[in-house]
Scaffold this active site. Structure first.
Site, PDB file in Angstrom:
ATOM      1  N   SER A  78       4.940   3.353   7.945  1.00  0.00           N
ATOM      2  CA  SER A  78       4.234   2.459   7.049  1.00  0.00           C
ATOM      3  C   SER A  78       4.391   0.978   7.401  1.00  0.00           C
ATOM      4  O   SER A  78       3.572   0.162   6.981  1.00  0.00           O
ATOM      5  CB  SER A  78       4.720   2.680   5.615  1.00  0.00           C
ATOM      6  N   LYS A 132       7.700  -7.348   5.490  1.00  0.00           N
ATOM      7  CA  LYS A 132       6.838  -6.287   4.982  1.00  0.00           C
ATOM      8  C   LYS A 132       6.654  -6.486   3.480  1.00  0.00           C
ATOM      9  O   LYS A 132       7.592  -6.906   2.791  1.00  0.00           O
ATOM     10  CB  LYS A 132       7.493  -4.938   5.275  1.00  0.00           C
ATOM     11  N   SER A 162       9.371   4.900   9.103  1.00  0.00           N
ATOM     12  CA  SER A 162       8.397   3.820   8.902  1.00  0.00           C
ATOM     13  C   SER A 162       8.631   2.552   9.710  1.00  0.00           C
ATOM     14  O   SER A 162       7.760   1.695   9.758  1.00  0.00           O
ATOM     15  CB  SER A 162       8.331   3.451   7.421  1.00  0.00           C
TER      16      SER A 162
END
Lengths: 95, 479
Positions: free
Chosen positions: B151, B76, B175
């Site tokens: 996210s 990420k 997330s």
């Protein structure tokens, strides 16, 4: 609690942000809506409760104070948007 | 190339010579190219990954390869990887290159994992749909008109669409688990402080947790075993020994499991999500586990508590982005204050600004006690109530999310509705306990449904073992 235009402008200054008129109107509406929702917490009496501040159970994790290499000068300046050989460059601060 | 669903299968084929690291990386690179429209990767390290694969193939031949040889991983865009770009999906970190690697990333590299690229996400990990990115939205592979969650949305899609075997994400309020649920994959948020946060870009420091997305619990256990544990660069990380998670994947039997009344009663919960949870409860009972209804009257207060505390921490953490030392800087200003203001105004997206403003407000002198201190007190009450549940039960069972993946742009103008997507996941972050989302069937539209298991702090061993057992034994109910 209602955030007014004046409070919003003060908060924006503290946060070093700017909003034009349209954005300010949207932000004001959003913040007031969210704060209303947050005020739900006032339904719960917390007078006798101690605030919870730390989640990690670790306290004072110490190690020997040995000199170790850290970020080099060169790497520290690597991402600077404006720099000279040794320093970050910024607009003139002193008149 | 055959599709691999577990690292164990890859290791077997590497040993027999049926596959090589080079062939694996070549396959994933093709997949990434083919699935470009999903907008998962912001950078792909193609040449580098291929070269590394070749070197690791040599090591495998020589018998000197690390434990993760053959594991292809995506990161990420909030994790530092030395000499590679990092932007937190934000314009304000334009052109930023990491000067060091996060501890977790370094430990993966040390065991010969191959990092294939950097994945899209919500800007600074703030969002539940992966729509708040300076690089545009990521799409759900099951249905491109739906969001992948957030996210760590792209991290979940990468595993879902077979663009890598494992993704490393971050979970501050759900997330990792929420997108895992929306994409039909497994997502683990470990105990707060189980993994070093060194090199993870800070959002809300007392909540932030590196999380792992994969196809199987065994793979996640292996990654956790290698990445967890004490670190000279993070004084908040736990000093506790890391147990051998991979060899402990035996469920404790019978387990004591609580499901929350408030969770099942929640009016906004989608019928099929409720049915899947009920089916799971029936299955667990039939297997001889003790499954009881418990109550958490504070459930509705967890989200507002979370948003007060995280926005406060975020406003402080994000003050470092000022255009001076790194990242984006506005052009043509001649005084310092305008430089700060214009840089931040032009560099941050709408949701990030909203959270900085909220956080600055709740921390401002006149309102500090009414909001910030109040929320810290609520955090203690929520933690105490959760601790009490874990005195009686091994696990808390909840839906991961109230609904399956929603349509793109569904909550564009309604931040609170978007926040509600994290209704069931934030409890684990507010209290610091580990939690995992595992796939459990789909709704009538074919969108994945996840179920969430929470365990007490530092009980990942139990949590992973039970999650593994559930995935191996449970056949999803058709709805």
């Amino acid at each position: 609690m209602q955030i007014t235009k004046e409070i919003l402008e003060n908060i924006a200054h503290l946060a070093r942000l700017e909003f034009d008129e349209g954005a300010e109107k949207d932000m004001l509406a959003d913040l007031n809506k969210i704060l209303d929702w947050m005020e739900k917490l006032n339904e719960v009496n917390t007078d006798e409760v101690t605030p919870l501040i730390h989640i990690s159970a670790e306290r004072n994790v110490l190690r020997e104070d040995e000199v170790q290499p850290s970020l080099s000068h060169e790497k520290g300046l690597l991402n600077a948007p404006d720099k000279d050989a040794n320093y970050f460059r910024v607009p003139k601060v002193i008149e | 190339m055959k599709k691999y669903d577990s690292f164990a299968a890859i290791r077997r084929d590497l040993a027999s010579g049926a596959v090589t690291c080079h062939a694996l990386v070549t396959y994933y690179l093709q997949q990434i190219e083919e699935k470009k429209h999903l907008n998962v990767f912001l950078s792909v390290y193609a040449e580098e990954a291929l070269q590394k694969a070749q070197a690791i193939d040599e090591k495998l031949k020589a018998g000197t390869a690390g434990k993760l040889a053959g594991m292809v991983i995506g990161l990420k865009d909030v994790l530092c990887y030395e000499n590679h770009p990092l932007q937190c999906a934000s314009k304000i970190l334009d052109q930023f290159v990491s000067q060091f690697s996060a501890t977790v990333v370094q430990r993966l590299l040390d065991e010969d994992a191959i990092i294939i690229g950097r994945q899209n996400c919500d800007e600074f990990a703030m969002g539940s749909s992966n729509e708040n990115s300076a690089f545009g939205a990521t799409l759900n592979e099951v249905d491109n008109t739906h969001v992948p969650g957030g996210s760590s949305g792209a991290s979940a899609v990468a595993v879902q669409a077979d663009l890598c075997l494992i993704s490393i994400g971050s979970d501050t309020g759900g997330s990792v688990r929420q997108p895992a649920s929306f994409c039909g994959v497994v997502g683990l948020k470990p105990t707060y402080s189980r993994l070093s946060r060194y090199g993870l870009v800070a959002y809300a420091s007392s909540f932030d947790c590196i999380g792992i997305v994969g196809k199987s619990v065994a793979d996640i256990a292996q990654v956790l075993e290698i990445t967890a544990g004490k670190d000279d660069f993070d004084s908040t990380v736990s000093q506790k020994e890391v147990p051998p998670y991979t060899t402990a994947l035996q469920p404790l039997k019978p387990a004591r499991i609580a499901y929350l009344k408030e969770g099942l009663d929640e009016k906004n919960i989608q019928q099929e999500v409720r049915e899947q949870l009920e089916a799971k409860i029936d299955f667990l009972k039939s297997e001889g586990h003790v499954v009881e209804e418990a109550t958490l009257p504070l459930l509705d207060y967890i989200l507002p508590t979370y948003y007060i505390l995280t926005t406060a921490e975020a406003s402080s953490n994000l003050s470092r982005y000022d255009g001076i030392r790194y990242g984006y800087r506005t052009k043509e200003v001649d005084d310092l204050e305008s430089l700060y203001k214009k840089t931040r105004t032009e560099g941050f997206g709408k949701e990030v600004k909203r959270r900085i403003m909220l956080g600055t407000f709740v921390l401002s002198a006149s309102y500090y006690d009414a909001y910030y201190t109040k929320a810290q007190k609520m955090r203690r009450l929520i933690k105490e109530a959760t601790d009490q549940l874990f005195e009686q039960y091994d696990f808390i069972l909840l839906p991961t999310t109230p609904t399956t993946a929603f349509k793109r742009d569904a909550f564009k103008d309604d931040p609170i509705q978007m926040y509600l997507a994290d209704l069931f996941t934030v409890q684990a972050n507010v209290t610091g306990v580990p939690a995992m989302s595992i796939p459990t069937g789909e709704d009538a539209q074919g969108l994945p449904i996840g179920v969430q298991l929470m365990a007490n702090a530092f009980e990942e061993e139990k949590l992973l073992a039970f999650g593994h057992y559930l995935m191996e034994k449970y056949v999803p109910a058709s709805v």
